[in-house]
Scaffold this motif. Structure first.
Motif, PDB file in Angstrom:
ATOM      1  N   GLU A 143       9.162   2.265  12.738  1.00 18.55           N
ATOM      2  CA  GLU A 143       9.765   3.038  11.641  1.00 18.55           C
ATOM      3  C   GLU A 143       8.978   2.803  10.356  1.00 18.55           C
ATOM      4  OE1 GLU A 143      14.106   3.509   9.403  1.00 18.55           O
ATOM      5  OE2 GLU A 143      13.444   1.548  10.123  1.00 18.55           O
ATOM      6  N   ILE A 144       8.675   3.888   9.647  1.00 20.40           N
ATOM      7  CA  ILE A 144       7.942   3.782   8.379  1.00 20.40           C
ATOM      8  C   ILE A 144       8.964   3.836   7.248  1.00 20.40           C
ATOM      9  CG2 ILE A 144       6.134   4.779   6.940  1.00 20.40           C
ATOM     10  CD1 ILE A 144       5.257   6.120   9.774  1.00 20.40           C
TER      11      ILE A 144
ATOM     12  N   LYS B 206       5.433  -0.183   7.922  1.00 15.87           N
ATOM     13  CA  LYS B 206       5.770   0.259   9.279  1.00 15.87           C
ATOM     14  C   LYS B 206       6.353  -0.943  10.018  1.00 15.87           C
ATOM     15  CE  LYS B 206       3.947   2.765  13.283  1.00 15.87           C
ATOM     16  NZ  LYS B 206       3.495   1.887  14.371  1.00 15.87           N
TER      17      LYS B 206
END
Length: 363
Positions: free
Chosen positions: A246-247, A242
């Motif tokens: 955003e992963i 992460k």
């Protein structure tokens, strides 16, 4: 394959069941196993459930010399109301056949394989532990059995399924593990066997794992085999980071094994409207994100551990402590949701679980 009846040869004597605190991972095995043979010209034949026992093989069997073998890993869970659930077993048998294709092994009938597994679990239901964090681990595998020293696909195979009641894969459980970034050895390259689940991939990882153990690290983070710059897998798991909300997980590229848990995590994250991206991910990007305070979480995903948070990375003698070495909220939520679906405590909106009925002949 043509419709076949699974023959039952049940053991008159049953082993004592272990206590939950005695469970490690993959050291204890149930009373029975499934076997089916393949002979060129005849196809897969003689499916049977028999007492768990050693098998006899010719020393010239091709498995010993050329490593033509594939395997899978999945689990069965006992719910609070005594039902038995499998988690996305169709995906495992689909992947088994993709591995078969890569290793020149004849495909198995996926529906029949699942039926065989259900019958075996029905026989062994009393072996499924019910303590928190425990399950019945399932290991389907195929080995080449033709006695021949020529390098060619075998003309004979055995397809087997064995079962093992297990606890946590890592002693740390859902607590973060320390990971060594491997810069010398590689797990696989595109065009090789990295996207197949075959024994050689794991044998070739042992040296790097031995080095990591010696330095006090739980697992190895693998980089790509060409430039040794881009992240691929962590140990035998897929990996997620992460970064600034955003992963990100490495995109499938021909050398990464497509995990069932990986696929499930991506679907869950999308259902929660969280940004998840599959793309090429450089180790240098992770380092820069760490230095700027944007590396928020990291975790591995796989059948054995489900979710394994990463608390520390060591790369080129530089330590990166992630989320102060604690389990992050995304990893916690994923672990809770997936295990909740697996053991029947949470709703299953994706229809991922398959219930195993008790077969009359196996009661």
């Amino acid at each position: 394959m043509k419709e076949q009846t699974i023959q039952l040869n049940l053991s008159p004597e049953r082993k004592p069941k272990p206590q939950s605190e005695e469970l490690g991972f993959g050291k204890i095995f149930t009373d029975h196993m499934f076997i089916m043979d393949y002979t060129e010209g005849q196809g897969w034949h003689d499916p049977r459930i028999v007492p768990y026992q050693p098998i006899s093989l010719d020393p010239a069997c091709m498995i010993f010399h050329y490593g033509q073998t594939v395997f899978e890993g999945l689990k069965a869970y006992l719910t609070e109301d005594n039902r038995v659930l499998l988690f996305r077993p169709q995906k495992n048998f689909e992947r088994l056949n993709r591995s078969n294709e890569r290793l020149c092994i004849p495909p198995v009938d996926e529906e029949f394989a699942l039926e065989a597994l259900k019958q075996l679990i029905s026989v062994e239901k009393d072996w499924i532990p019910n303590a928190e964090g425990t399950s019945l681990y399932i290991r389907p595998f195929i080995i080449s059995t033709e006695p021949f020293l020529g390098v060619a696909p075998s003309s004979r195979y055995k397809f087997m399924i064995i079962l093992s009641p297990v606890g946590a894969y890592y002693k740390e459980g859902i607590h973060p593990v320390k990971i060594l970034v491997e810069s010398e050895f590689v797990r696989a390259v595109a065009g090789g066997t990295g996207e197949a689940k075959t024994a050689g991939n794991y044998a070739s990882s042992l040296k790097a794992q031995e080095i990591a153990d010696g330095k006090g690290y739980t697992q190895v983070l693998w980089l790509d085999g060409l430039e040794k710059k881009y992240i691929e897998e962590v140990g035998s798991m897929n990996v997620f980071f992460k970064i600034n909300g955003e992963i990100v997980t490495p995109a499938l590229n021909g050398s990464i094994l497509e995990g069932v848990t990986r696929n499930s995590v991506i679907e869950l994250l999308k259902s929660w409207d969280l940004p998840v991206t599959e793309r090429r991910l450089a180790m240098e990007e992770i380092r820069e994100a760490y230095k700027s305070g944007q590396l928020e979480e990291a975790f591995g995903t796989g059948t054995a551990a489900v979710i394994s948070p990463i608390g520390e990375l060591l790369w080129n003698d530089e330590k990166m402590i992630i989320n102060e070495g604690t389990t992050g909220p995304i990893a916690k939520k994923l672990y809770s949701t997936i295990t909740g679906i697996q053991n029947g405590k949470e709703q299953d909106p994706f229809n991922w679980t398959v219930e195993v009925e008790q077969y009359a002949a196996t009661k």
